[in-house]
Scaffold this motif. Structure first.
Motif, PDB file in Angstrom:
ATOM      1  N   SER A 124       0.427  51.395  32.498  1.00 35.66           N
ATOM      2  CA  SER A 124       0.313  51.060  33.922  1.00 35.66           C
ATOM      3  C   SER A 124      -0.851  50.112  34.171  1.00 35.66           C
ATOM      4  O   SER A 124      -0.730  49.174  34.974  1.00 35.66           O
ATOM      5  CB  SER A 124       0.155  52.328  34.755  1.00 35.66           C
ATOM      6  N   SER A 125      -1.970  50.325  33.483  1.00 41.70           N
ATOM      7  CA  SER A 125      -3.118  49.424  33.667  1.00 41.70           C
ATOM      8  C   SER A 125      -2.788  48.023  33.143  1.00 41.70           C
ATOM      9  O   SER A 125      -3.216  47.016  33.715  1.00 41.70           O
ATOM     10  CB  SER A 125      -4.361  49.981  32.968  1.00 41.70           C
ATOM     11  N   PHE A 126      -2.019  47.960  32.076  1.00 42.10           N
ATOM     12  CA  PHE A 126      -1.575  46.682  31.508  1.00 42.10           C
ATOM     13  C   PHE A 126      -0.665  45.938  32.479  1.00 42.10           C
ATOM     14  O   PHE A 126      -0.865  44.760  32.788  1.00 42.10           O
ATOM     15  CB  PHE A 126      -0.857  46.989  30.195  1.00 42.10           C
ATOM     16  N   ILE A 131       0.557  41.833  36.975  1.00 45.11           N
ATOM     17  CA  ILE A 131       1.055  41.406  38.285  1.00 45.11           C
ATOM     18  C   ILE A 131      -0.033  40.658  39.050  1.00 45.11           C
ATOM     19  O   ILE A 131       0.192  39.580  39.609  1.00 45.11           O
ATOM     20  CB  ILE A 131       1.538  42.619  39.096  1.00 45.11           C
ATOM     21  N   MET A 132      -1.228  41.232  39.084  1.00 40.41           N
ATOM     22  CA  MET A 132      -2.319  40.606  39.823  1.00 40.41           C
ATOM     23  C   MET A 132      -2.773  39.306  39.156  1.00 40.41           C
ATOM     24  O   MET A 132      -3.135  38.338  39.836  1.00 40.41           O
ATOM     25  CB  MET A 132      -3.509  41.576  39.916  1.00 40.41           C
ATOM     26  N   ALA A 133      -2.763  39.288  37.815  1.00 40.12           N
ATOM     27  CA  ALA A 133      -3.178  38.081  37.102  1.00 40.12           C
ATOM     28  C   ALA A 133      -2.235  36.924  37.400  1.00 40.12           C
ATOM     29  O   ALA A 133      -2.658  35.779  37.594  1.00 40.12           O
ATOM     30  CB  ALA A 133      -3.225  38.352  35.597  1.00 40.12           C
ATOM     31  N   GLU A 134      -0.939  37.217  37.431  1.00 38.02           N
ATOM     32  CA  GLU A 134       0.045  36.188  37.763  1.00 38.02           C
ATOM     33  C   GLU A 134      -0.155  35.688  39.192  1.00 38.02           C
ATOM     34  O   GLU A 134      -0.120  34.485  39.466  1.00 38.02           O
ATOM     35  CB  GLU A 134       1.457  36.762  37.594  1.00 38.02           C
ATOM     36  N   TYR A 150      -2.463  39.480  29.458  1.00 37.58           N
ATOM     37  CA  TYR A 150      -3.027  40.594  28.720  1.00 37.58           C
ATOM     38  C   TYR A 150      -4.446  40.899  29.161  1.00 37.58           C
ATOM     39  O   TYR A 150      -5.259  40.004  29.377  1.00 37.58           O
ATOM     40  CB  TYR A 150      -3.054  40.286  27.212  1.00 37.58           C
ATOM     41  N   LEU A 151      -4.743  42.196  29.272  1.00 37.22           N
ATOM     42  CA  LEU A 151      -6.103  42.678  29.442  1.00 37.22           C
ATOM     43  C   LEU A 151      -6.400  43.498  28.199  1.00 37.22           C
ATOM     44  O   LEU A 151      -5.740  44.504  27.939  1.00 37.22           O
ATOM     45  CB  LEU A 151      -6.219  43.541  30.708  1.00 37.22           C
ATOM     46  N   GLN A 198     -12.822  44.679  38.179  1.00 42.42           N
ATOM     47  CA  GLN A 198     -13.928  43.745  38.364  1.00 42.42           C
ATOM     48  C   GLN A 198     -13.451  42.297  38.320  1.00 42.42           C
ATOM     49  O   GLN A 198     -13.906  41.448  39.098  1.00 42.42           O
ATOM     50  CB  GLN A 198     -14.998  43.981  37.286  1.00 42.42           C
ATOM     51  N   THR A 199     -12.513  41.994  37.403  1.00 46.04           N
ATOM     52  CA  THR A 199     -11.997  40.631  37.287  1.00 46.04           C
ATOM     53  C   THR A 199     -11.229  40.227  38.535  1.00 46.04           C
ATOM     54  O   THR A 199     -11.405  39.127  39.075  1.00 46.04           O
ATOM     55  CB  THR A 199     -11.084  40.511  36.056  1.00 46.04           C
ATOM     56  N   ILE A 200     -10.363  41.117  39.009  1.00 45.97           N
ATOM     57  CA  ILE A 200      -9.568  40.811  40.202  1.00 45.97           C
ATOM     58  C   ILE A 200     -10.450  40.761  41.444  1.00 45.97           C
ATOM     59  O   ILE A 200     -10.253  39.910  42.325  1.00 45.97           O
ATOM     60  CB  ILE A 200      -8.445  41.846  40.367  1.00 45.97           C
TER      61      ILE A 200
END
Length: 220
Positions: A124-126, A131-134, A150-151, A198-200
């Motif tokens: 789920s974290s992946f 989704i948010m990265a896209e 990928y995270l 943190q990244t998002i």
């Protein structure tokens, strides 16, 4: 953790294997689905304790999983193909653990349940991060050829397959090995959730439409 290196090592030989499939008109999605069906045969094999046969099915599944990506890259990679690949992968991973639970419910069922629970965290974290990265235009140069963003974490595809191999070679130690890997998956989930958040959060304050921002590395 190891995927960034293993993907580089296997990319060239997989591409060589993919070219004959391309010449025969075989599509990447067909390879994905055939690999999934082969991988699922490991579940009843594990349930009846045919561990080496199950290991063969697992390794064939992983070979075809890499081969479909190589074939897609030399033909036409699609979002639909990427979606199919990642979805069937997660079903396959859970099926292997379920097979060990069926093999010896009294000894394996509880720890198998815990491991599948931790798979939910890593998966789920992946996917949530993807989704948010896209959406925000984040990218990861280590996996630029992948269909999903990928995270990184301690438990990725390479580590998971290595543990599956150990499960099959040393089935009597499944509870111990599964418990260790469950802890690794929990740590992976924690670092992914924190690093992804943190990244998002940082990206929320940056205009990512004009320039892509690389993924922040939060891992040792």
């Amino acid at each position: 953790m190891l995927d960034r290196w293993t993907t580089r090592w296997i990319r060239a030989p997989l591409t060589l294997l993919a070219h004959p499939l391309k010449n025969m008109g075989i599509r990447a999605d067909q390879v994905t689905f055939i690999g999934f069906l082969i991988g699922l045969t490991a579940l009843p094999l594990l349930a009846f304790e045919f561990y080496l046969s199950a290991l063969t099915a697992i390794l064939c599944n992983r070979l075809l999983d890499g081969l479909d990506g190589a074939l897609a890259r030399i033909t036409h990679a699609t979002d639909a193909g990427g979606y199919l690949d990642i979805t069937l992968d997660f079903i396959f991973y859970s099926a292997i653990v379920l097979g060990f639970a069926f093999a010896d419910p009294e000894k394996n069922a509880l720890i198998a349940s815990l491991l599948i629970f931790t798979f939910m965290g890593t998966g789920s974290s992946f996917l949530a991060y993807a989704i948010m990265a896209e959406k925000k235009g984040l990218s990861d140069p280590n996996f630029s050829h992948k269909s999903f963003y990928y995270l990184n974490g301690l438990a990725e595809g390479t580590e998971t397959i290595a543990v599956f191999v150990l499960f099959c070679l040393f089935p009597d130690y499944f509870p111990i090995l599964a418990a260790i890997f469950a802890v690794i998956c929990i740590l992976t989930t924690m670092t992914r959730v924190w690093g992804g958040y943190q990244t998002i959060k940082l990206a929320d304050g940056v205009d990512t439409h004009s320039e892509k921002m690389p993924i922040a590395k939060k891992y040792p």
